[in-house]
Every structure is written in C-alpha cells, then in structure tokens.
Write a protein that holds these residues in place. Structure first.
Motif, mmCIF file in Angstrom:
data_model
loop_
_atom_site.group_PDB
_atom_site.id
_atom_site.type_symbol
_atom_site.label_atom_id
_atom_site.label_comp_id
_atom_site.label_asym_id
_atom_site.label_seq_id
_atom_site.Cartn_x
_atom_site.Cartn_y
_atom_site.Cartn_z
ATOM 1 N N TRP A 49 33.179 40.660 45.204
ATOM 2 C CA TRP A 49 33.276 42.061 44.773
ATOM 3 C C TRP A 49 34.668 42.341 44.216
ATOM 4 O O TRP A 49 35.665 41.840 44.729
ATOM 5 C CB TRP A 49 33.007 43.003 45.938
ATOM 6 N N ALA A 50 34.715 43.194 43.212
ATOM 7 C CA ALA A 50 35.972 43.531 42.559
ATOM 8 C C ALA A 50 36.940 44.277 43.473
ATOM 9 O O ALA A 50 38.149 44.180 43.313
ATOM 10 C CB ALA A 50 35.712 44.346 41.294
ATOM 11 N N LYS A 51 36.402 45.016 44.444
ATOM 12 C CA LYS A 51 37.249 45.825 45.319
ATOM 13 C C LYS A 51 37.094 45.398 46.773
ATOM 14 O O LYS A 51 36.103 44.771 47.145
ATOM 15 C CB LYS A 51 36.883 47.303 45.170
ATOM 16 N N PRO A 52 38.058 45.771 47.620
ATOM 17 C CA PRO A 52 37.944 45.467 49.055
ATOM 18 C C PRO A 52 36.720 46.138 49.672
ATOM 19 O O PRO A 52 36.159 47.083 49.103
ATOM 20 C CB PRO A 52 39.231 46.044 49.653
ATOM 21 N N GLU A 53 36.339 45.648 50.840
ATOM 22 C CA GLU A 53 35.231 46.219 51.625
ATOM 23 C C GLU A 53 33.891 46.128 50.903
ATOM 24 O O GLU A 53 33.027 46.989 51.063
ATOM 25 C CB GLU A 53 35.527 47.668 52.024
ATOM 26 N N LYS A 55 32.993 46.456 47.694
ATOM 27 C CA LYS A 55 32.746 47.571 46.783
ATOM 28 C C LYS A 55 33.105 47.152 45.360
ATOM 29 O O LYS A 55 33.790 46.178 45.132
ATOM 30 C CB LYS A 55 33.555 48.791 47.206
ATOM 31 N N GLY A 56 32.654 47.931 44.414
ATOM 32 C CA GLY A 56 32.936 47.656 43.011
ATOM 33 C C GLY A 56 31.933 46.669 42.431
ATOM 34 O O GLY A 56 30.885 46.391 43.016
ATOM 35 N N ARG A 58 29.913 43.520 41.573
ATOM 36 C CA ARG A 58 29.570 42.344 42.375
ATOM 37 C C ARG A 58 29.208 41.197 41.441
ATOM 38 O O ARG A 58 28.457 41.369 40.486
ATOM 39 C CB ARG A 58 28.391 42.653 43.296
ATOM 40 N N GLN A 81 38.252 41.009 45.254
ATOM 41 C CA GLN A 81 39.079 41.244 46.428
ATOM 42 C C GLN A 81 38.319 41.081 47.735
ATOM 43 O O GLN A 81 38.904 41.162 48.807
ATOM 44 C CB GLN A 81 39.698 42.641 46.357
ATOM 45 N N SER A 82 36.991 40.874 47.667
ATOM 46 C CA SER A 82 36.221 40.602 48.880
ATOM 47 C C SER A 82 35.106 39.637 48.525
ATOM 48 O O SER A 82 34.710 39.521 47.365
ATOM 49 C CB SER A 82 35.673 41.895 49.493
ATOM 50 N N GLN A 117 38.594 41.728 52.739
ATOM 51 C CA GLN A 117 39.737 41.863 51.838
ATOM 52 C C GLN A 117 40.505 40.561 51.768
ATOM 53 O O GLN A 117 41.062 40.092 52.762
ATOM 54 C CB GLN A 117 40.672 42.982 52.258
ATOM 55 N N GLN A 121 44.282 38.449 44.694
ATOM 56 C CA GLN A 121 43.211 38.639 43.713
ATOM 57 C C GLN A 121 42.542 37.288 43.464
ATOM 58 O O GLN A 121 43.198 36.327 43.088
ATOM 59 C CB GLN A 121 43.779 39.174 42.395
#
Length: 130
Positions: A49-53, A55-56, A58, A81-82, A117, A121
C-alpha cells in the motif's frame, strides 16, 4: 541512598497510568480504539500500500506472475509504506527501485506478515526460493 516504600511506588505508578490515559496517542488511547485493521490480501498474494496502515493505492502481486530472485520495481514514481506477505516465500523490500543494497532493505518471511508501516519507502522487492 533513598528507599521508597511499596505504598509510595504504587501511588506513583497509579498517578503515571492515570496521566497516560489523558495523553493522545498513548497505549491507553490505542487500546480504546481497538486492534489495528490488517490489510486485505488473499493467500498467495504480496500486497503493498502507498500509505501506512494499509491505506492508499494497493499493489497486488502473485507468484505466478513474478520471476523468483529477480528485482520487481513498483510502477515508476510509486512507493509503498505498508505490506502484507502471504505469497508463501520470503520477500525482501528495497528503498531503491533497482534493489540496490546501498539503501535500506529488509526481508520478511512468507508465512503471513502484516507490516503496517515500513521504516522506509518501498520502491522494489525480490521474492526468494524457500
């Protein structure tokens, strides 16, 4: 040398615990919010995923479409980031888009890993033989 009585230690601990409950982002706050949500990723897939947790955007990869021991870069300009590794093989993630070991890298086992997380990057990865 100063000694503390048991009662005094218990009072101090209770005071610190009560104060912690009032500070946002502490363990007491996290417990009240419930356990973290794991990213949805099917058995046999590597999901980033582009964002932590989780999110963003996939990115989903399956073993049948990957070359073992070869560097696979995320799309140009993308990073993650995840991740969730359910591919059944170890996966090394790289900060570098060409899997260079001069940047950060980390290997995760393939038996089900959820990383909310990454410490860097992720721009590329390699899937390894078992």
């Amino acid at each position: 040398m100063r000694t503390w009585s048991t009662a005094r230690v218990i009072t101090l601990a209770a005071t610190l615990l009560a104060a912690t409950a009032l500070v946002p982002g502490t363990a007491a706050d996290a417990h009240a919010a419930g356990p973290p949500t794991l990213g949805a990723c099917a058995t046999g897939q590597l999901c980033l995923w582009a964002k932590p947790e989780f999110k963003g955007t996939r990115y989903v990869f399956e073993l049948s479409t990957l070359d073992i021991n070869s560097c696979t870069a995320l799309p140009a300009g993308a990073s993650a980031q995840s991740l969730t590794n359910r591919i059944g093989r170890p996966v090394t993630t790289y900060q570098s888009a060409d899997c260079a070991e001069t940047g950060e890298f980390q290997t995760y086992p393939g038996d089900g890993v959820w990383l909310p997380q990454s410490p860097y990057q992720i721009r590329a990865f390699k899937v390894w033989e078992r």
